[in-house]
Design a protein around this motif. Structure first.
Motif: not given
Length: 71
Positions: A52-64
């Motif tokens: 979950t933590s890794v997925s959230i970080l990747v999601y934020i990076l992709v969104a930015v």
């Protein structure tokens, strides 16, 4: 390509949230301990927390990145 990755991560996060095992629900807890679907409860919870933590970080990076590329 980033939109595809963002969509995949979104669905992965939704799946992880639905996969979480509520502590109050005796029915789901007994199902997972009998079927051993995710291994032991402690290791499954640790794995889901890390995923979950890794997925959230990747999601934020992709969104930015998507936000920067659209401007």
């Amino acid at each position: 390509m980033l939109k595809l990755i963002g969509a995949f991560i979104s669905f992965l996060l939704i799946f992880i949230i639905f996969l979480r095992i509520p502590k109050e629900s005796a029915g789901l807890v007994s199902f997972t301990t009998k079927s051993n679907l995710l291994g032991s409860p402690n290791s499954a919870e640790r794995f889901l927390n890390i995923l979950t933590s890794v997925s959230i970080l990747v999601y934020i990076l992709v969104a930015v990145l998507l936000n920067l590329s659209s401007s």
